[in-house]
Design a protein around this motif. Structure first.
Motif, PDB file in Angstrom:
ATOM      1  N   TYR A 172       3.552  33.826  14.816  1.00 60.82           N
ATOM      2  CA  TYR A 172       4.533  34.614  15.566  1.00 60.82           C
ATOM      3  C   TYR A 172       3.908  35.916  16.066  1.00 60.82           C
ATOM      4  O   TYR A 172       4.096  36.302  17.228  1.00 60.82           O
ATOM      5  CB  TYR A 172       5.759  34.915  14.708  1.00 60.82           C
ATOM      6  N   GLY A 173       3.170  36.601  15.214  1.00 59.28           N
ATOM      7  CA  GLY A 173       2.529  37.844  15.623  1.00 59.28           C
ATOM      8  C   GLY A 173       1.571  37.631  16.782  1.00 59.28           C
ATOM      9  O   GLY A 173       1.501  38.445  17.713  1.00 59.28           O
ATOM     10  N   ALA A 174       0.816  36.518  16.744  1.00 54.37           N
ATOM     11  CA  ALA A 174      -0.141  36.231  17.813  1.00 54.37           C
ATOM     12  C   ALA A 174       0.572  35.883  19.113  1.00 54.37           C
ATOM     13  O   ALA A 174       0.190  36.354  20.196  1.00 54.37           O
ATOM     14  CB  ALA A 174      -1.063  35.088  17.390  1.00 54.37           C
ATOM     15  N   LEU A 175       1.636  35.058  19.028  1.00 54.59           N
ATOM     16  CA  LEU A 175       2.386  34.709  20.238  1.00 54.59           C
ATOM     17  C   LEU A 175       3.029  35.941  20.859  1.00 54.59           C
ATOM     18  O   LEU A 175       2.972  36.154  22.067  1.00 54.59           O
ATOM     19  CB  LEU A 175       3.458  33.669  19.901  1.00 54.59           C
ATOM     20  N   ARG A 176       3.667  36.747  20.021  1.00 55.45           N
ATOM     21  CA  ARG A 176       4.319  37.945  20.532  1.00 55.45           C
ATOM     22  C   ARG A 176       3.292  38.894  21.156  1.00 55.45           C
ATOM     23  O   ARG A 176       3.550  39.521  22.185  1.00 55.45           O
ATOM     24  CB  ARG A 176       5.065  38.658  19.408  1.00 55.45           C
ATOM     25  N   MET A 177       2.124  39.017  20.536  1.00 55.41           N
ATOM     26  CA  MET A 177       1.055  39.853  21.072  1.00 55.41           C
ATOM     27  C   MET A 177       0.700  39.417  22.495  1.00 55.41           C
ATOM     28  O   MET A 177       0.523  40.255  23.391  1.00 55.41           O
ATOM     29  CB  MET A 177      -0.174  39.750  20.167  1.00 55.41           C
ATOM     30  N   LEU A 178       0.625  38.106  22.733  1.00 55.59           N
ATOM     31  CA  LEU A 178       0.251  37.599  24.052  1.00 55.59           C
ATOM     32  C   LEU A 178       1.375  37.799  25.065  1.00 55.59           C
ATOM     33  O   LEU A 178       1.126  38.160  26.223  1.00 55.59           O
ATOM     34  CB  LEU A 178      -0.123  36.125  23.952  1.00 55.59           C
ATOM     35  N   TYR A 179       2.624  37.581  24.638  1.00 58.88           N
ATOM     36  CA  TYR A 179       3.754  37.814  25.542  1.00 58.88           C
ATOM     37  C   TYR A 179       3.852  39.285  25.936  1.00 58.88           C
ATOM     38  O   TYR A 179       3.986  39.629  27.114  1.00 58.88           O
ATOM     39  CB  TYR A 179       5.065  37.380  24.883  1.00 58.88           C
ATOM     40  N   SER A 190       1.336  23.591  24.144  1.00 60.92           N
ATOM     41  CA  SER A 190       2.175  23.108  23.049  1.00 60.92           C
ATOM     42  C   SER A 190       3.015  24.216  22.422  1.00 60.92           C
ATOM     43  O   SER A 190       3.965  23.944  21.688  1.00 60.92           O
ATOM     44  CB  SER A 190       1.319  22.450  21.966  1.00 60.92           C
ATOM     45  N   LEU A 191       2.673  25.485  22.695  1.00 59.05           N
ATOM     46  CA  LEU A 191       3.394  26.611  22.097  1.00 59.05           C
ATOM     47  C   LEU A 191       4.113  27.470  23.125  1.00 59.05           C
ATOM     48  O   LEU A 191       4.653  28.515  22.781  1.00 59.05           O
ATOM     49  CB  LEU A 191       2.416  27.488  21.295  1.00 59.05           C
ATOM     50  N   LYS A 192       4.140  27.040  24.379  1.00 61.13           N
ATOM     51  CA  LYS A 192       4.764  27.852  25.422  1.00 61.13           C
ATOM     52  C   LYS A 192       6.279  27.717  25.454  1.00 61.13           C
ATOM     53  O   LYS A 192       6.963  28.541  26.040  1.00 61.13           O
ATOM     54  CB  LYS A 192       4.177  27.488  26.789  1.00 61.13           C
ATOM     55  N   ASP A 193       6.818  26.680  24.832  1.00 63.08           N
ATOM     56  CA  ASP A 193       8.259  26.494  24.794  1.00 63.08           C
ATOM     57  C   ASP A 193       8.892  27.518  23.871  1.00 63.08           C
ATOM     58  O   ASP A 193       8.325  27.890  22.845  1.00 63.08           O
ATOM     59  CB  ASP A 193       8.589  25.079  24.319  1.00 63.08           C
ATOM     60  N   ALA A 194      10.110  27.973  24.233  1.00 64.75           N
ATOM     61  CA  ALA A 194      10.791  28.983  23.424  1.00 64.75           C
ATOM     62  C   ALA A 194      11.058  28.491  22.004  1.00 64.75           C
ATOM     63  O   ALA A 194      11.055  29.283  21.059  1.00 64.75           O
ATOM     64  CB  ALA A 194      12.102  29.390  24.093  1.00 64.75           C
ATOM     65  N   SER A 195      11.267  27.198  21.834  1.00 64.37           N
ATOM     66  CA  SER A 195      11.526  26.671  20.493  1.00 64.37           C
ATOM     67  C   SER A 195      10.325  26.861  19.578  1.00 64.37           C
ATOM     68  O   SER A 195      10.472  27.053  18.369  1.00 64.37           O
ATOM     69  CB  SER A 195      11.892  25.187  20.561  1.00 64.37           C
ATOM     70  N   ALA A 196       9.124  26.845  20.149  1.00 65.58           N
ATOM     71  CA  ALA A 196       7.920  27.083  19.350  1.00 65.58           C
ATOM     72  C   ALA A 196       7.886  28.520  18.847  1.00 65.58           C
ATOM     73  O   ALA A 196       7.484  28.789  17.713  1.00 65.58           O
ATOM     74  CB  ALA A 196       6.666  26.773  20.167  1.00 65.58           C
ATOM     75  N   LEU A 197       8.332  29.455  19.705  1.00 58.92           N
ATOM     76  CA  LEU A 197       8.382  30.853  19.291  1.00 58.92           C
ATOM     77  C   LEU A 197       9.459  31.054  18.229  1.00 58.92           C
ATOM     78  O   LEU A 197       9.266  31.802  17.271  1.00 58.92           O
ATOM     79  CB  LEU A 197       8.663  31.742  20.505  1.00 58.92           C
ATOM     80  N   ALA A 198      10.594  30.365  18.388  1.00 63.36           N
ATOM     81  CA  ALA A 198      11.670  30.460  17.393  1.00 63.36           C
ATOM     82  C   ALA A 198      11.190  29.962  16.034  1.00 63.36           C
ATOM     83  O   ALA A 198      11.413  30.604  15.007  1.00 63.36           O
ATOM     84  CB  ALA A 198      12.882  29.652  17.857  1.00 63.36           C
ATOM     85  N   LYS A 199      10.531  28.820  16.013  1.00 60.46           N
ATOM     86  CA  LYS A 199      10.032  28.262  14.757  1.00 60.46           C
ATOM     87  C   LYS A 199       8.970  29.174  14.144  1.00 60.46           C
ATOM     88  O   LYS A 199       8.935  29.378  12.927  1.00 60.46           O
ATOM     89  CB  LYS A 199       9.453  26.874  14.990  1.00 60.46           C
TER      90      LYS A 199
END
Length: 287
Positions: A172-179, A190-199
């Motif tokens: 989550y920290g890495a995804l949020r950092m990129l966003y 495979s991780l660009k969907d919002a459900s991946a960020l939710a999980k």
């Protein structure tokens, strides 16, 4: 105020040689730099001294890592004991060192020194001191260094981002950092969907759990005049095998995932599941 401090901070840098002044002086300097009151040119004359402080601070931090036993580091990386004092917290602006961290100030000192020296990259002397920090055994510390590099438009080593995205605690920290830093092109499909960020957020927010996370459903929902979706997950708790209830968790995310919408954490909640209040009713009511 930081504005007043910034006018005197460079002249106070000589106090870094004294242990009692080092941590607060570096912390205030880093905050003043973030706020724009302190400029790299203001303390350019002290760059060599800051580099020496970073060299010595990294040595001390590595020594702490080496002297800690494997169980300590497994805890720090995976947070096995949710009740123990944790070195790190996660706020709306990212990971930060908590007031409950260990007695050592070294991680905070090294991170503040890194922030002060980053504007001088790609100076070879600065690169030589900052890039090895990404090899720390403390992977949350590595992520904090990586975020500073990303914020300054620096390129991470090829293997580092895939590692962050693979680890449940760090994903989550890495995804949020990129966003937040407008680097979504680096996010795998495979991780660009919002459900991946939710999980990923649930996996971080529920760090004390090591059980299976099962997706149930999503549903559109408007929140604070913004359109988005509510994502429902269930923890298949090991406690259920012993007759104890499991847990339903939900996360709301906006449809527009970008640097502005993710400045703060997603909205989330949860409830214990029991036979008298079935999952279907929980999903419908959200209560």
């Amino acid at each position: 105020s930081l504005k007043i401090y910034a006018t005197t901070l460079p002249a106070l840098f000589d106090l870094l040689r004294y242990t009692d002044y080092k941590e607060p002086l570096l912390r205030i300097s880093a905050e003043a730099l973030d706020s724009g009151y302190l400029k790299p040119a203001d303390y350019a004359a002290f760059k060599k001294m800051l580099l020496m402080e970073l060299r010595d601070g990294w040595k001390r931090l590595k020594s702490e890592e080496t002297s800690s036993n494997d169980d300590d580091w497994e805890y720090r990386e995976e947070k096995k004991d949710a009740d123990a004092a944790m070195r790190y917290r996660y706020s709306g602006t990212g990971y930060y060192l908590s007031d409950e961290r260990s007695v050592s100030d070294q991680p905070g000192i090294v991170l503040d020194l890194t922030k002060l020296l980053l504007p001088y990259m790609p100076d070879p002397d600065v690169d030589k001191r900052i890039m090895p920090l990404l090899g720390s055994r403390d992977k949350i510390f590595c992520l904090m260094v990586a975020e500073q590099l990303i914020q300054k438009g620096k390129t991470l080593p090829d293997t580092l981002l895939p590692f962050f995205l693979k680890e449940p605690l760090l994903r989550y920290g890495a995804l949020r950092m990129l966003y937040v830093n407008n680097q979504t092109s680096l996010i795998p499909d495979s991780l660009k969907d919002a459900s991946a960020l939710a999980k990923a957020y649930i996996s971080f927010d529920e760090v004390g759990k090591k059980d299976s996370l099962i997706f149930l459903k999503s549903m559109p929902m408007e929140y604070k005049n913004r359109t988005g979706n509510l994502y429902f997950y269930r923890f298949r708790s090991k406690d259920e095998y012993f007759g104890k209830p499991g847990k339903l968790t939900w996360v709301w995310l906006p449809n527009d995932l970008n640097s502005k919408s993710l400045q703060e954490h997603p909205e989330s909640g949860g409830r214990t599941i029991n036979q008298s209040y079935p999952i279907e009713q929980l999903i419908v009511t959200g209560k």
